[in-house]
Design a protein around this motif. Structure first.
Motif, mmCIF file in Angstrom:
data_model
loop_
_atom_site.group_PDB
_atom_site.id
_atom_site.type_symbol
_atom_site.label_atom_id
_atom_site.label_comp_id
_atom_site.label_asym_id
_atom_site.label_seq_id
_atom_site.Cartn_x
_atom_site.Cartn_y
_atom_site.Cartn_z
ATOM 1 N N LEU A 16 28.567 108.911 -72.351
ATOM 2 C CA LEU A 16 27.827 109.980 -71.692
ATOM 3 C C LEU A 16 28.290 110.021 -70.241
ATOM 4 N N ASP A 17 28.600 111.196 -69.749
ATOM 5 C CA ASP A 17 28.987 111.358 -68.351
ATOM 6 C C ASP A 17 27.848 110.837 -67.474
ATOM 7 N N PRO A 18 28.085 109.850 -66.620
ATOM 8 C CA PRO A 18 26.996 109.292 -65.819
ATOM 9 C C PRO A 18 26.352 110.290 -64.866
ATOM 10 N N LEU A 19 27.040 111.363 -64.537
ATOM 11 C CA LEU A 19 26.435 112.370 -63.666
ATOM 12 C C LEU A 19 25.300 113.121 -64.350
ATOM 13 N N VAL A 20 25.217 113.027 -65.671
ATOM 14 C CA VAL A 20 24.095 113.636 -66.396
ATOM 15 C C VAL A 20 22.777 113.015 -65.932
ATOM 16 N N LEU A 21 22.810 111.772 -65.475
ATOM 17 C CA LEU A 21 21.584 111.124 -65.009
ATOM 18 C C LEU A 21 21.031 111.751 -63.730
ATOM 19 N N ASN A 48 27.110 104.376 -74.491
ATOM 20 C CA ASN A 48 27.179 103.910 -73.109
ATOM 21 C C ASN A 48 27.475 105.058 -72.162
ATOM 22 N N LEU A 49 27.454 104.735 -70.881
ATOM 23 C CA LEU A 49 27.849 105.695 -69.856
ATOM 24 C C LEU A 49 29.350 105.556 -69.635
ATOM 25 N N GLY A 50 29.980 106.671 -69.347
ATOM 26 C CA GLY A 50 31.424 106.661 -69.170
ATOM 27 C C GLY A 50 31.904 105.770 -68.044
ATOM 28 N N HIS A 51 31.201 105.727 -66.924
ATOM 29 C CA HIS A 51 31.671 104.949 -65.774
ATOM 30 C C HIS A 51 30.547 104.148 -65.137
ATOM 31 N N GLY A 52 29.471 103.919 -65.839
ATOM 32 C CA GLY A 52 28.351 103.181 -65.264
ATOM 33 C C GLY A 52 27.386 104.086 -64.527
ATOM 34 N N ILE A 53 26.334 103.505 -64.035
ATOM 35 C CA ILE A 53 25.276 104.257 -63.351
ATOM 36 C C ILE A 53 25.671 104.482 -61.896
ATOM 37 N N THR A 54 25.560 105.715 -61.456
ATOM 38 C CA THR A 54 25.850 106.024 -60.059
ATOM 39 C C THR A 54 24.674 105.583 -59.181
ATOM 40 N N PRO A 55 24.928 105.248 -57.929
ATOM 41 C CA PRO A 55 23.852 104.753 -57.062
ATOM 42 C C PRO A 55 22.702 105.735 -56.856
ATOM 43 N N GLU A 60 13.776 106.577 -63.050
ATOM 44 C CA GLU A 60 13.058 107.333 -64.086
ATOM 45 C C GLU A 60 14.027 107.977 -65.067
ATOM 46 N N ASN A 61 15.116 108.529 -64.561
ATOM 47 C CA ASN A 61 16.097 109.160 -65.446
ATOM 48 C C ASN A 61 16.826 108.122 -66.280
ATOM 49 N N VAL A 62 17.115 106.982 -65.699
ATOM 50 C CA VAL A 62 17.756 105.903 -66.458
ATOM 51 C C VAL A 62 16.812 105.437 -67.566
#
Length: 73
Positions: A16-21, A48-55, A60-62
């Protein structure tokens, strides 16, 4: 899809594209559900996320994504 190409006995990691979060909870659910639907509960699917969770992703979204992937509606 990929399972037809490599065989149903192989594991596939779906990203999943992490920017979706950064989107709304509704968009997170929609995009995650697309991946889950493609996997169709096959054994060996790794979500999983494509590149991890962005800062700047909110906790809540995670949490919403985790709940959905673990089987919440």
């Amino acid at each position: 899809g990929a399972w037809r190409m490599i065989g149903a006995d192989r594991a596939i990691q779906g990203n999943l594209d992490p920017l979706v979060l950064l989107a709304s909870p509704q968009e997170i659910r929609r995009r995650a559900q697309e991946i889950l639907s493609q996997a169709a509960n096959r054994p060996g699917h790794i979500f999983n996320l494509g590149h991890g969770i962005t800062p700047n992703a909110t906790p809540e979204n995670v949490a919403e994504l985790v709940r959905l992937v673990k089987g919440g509606a």
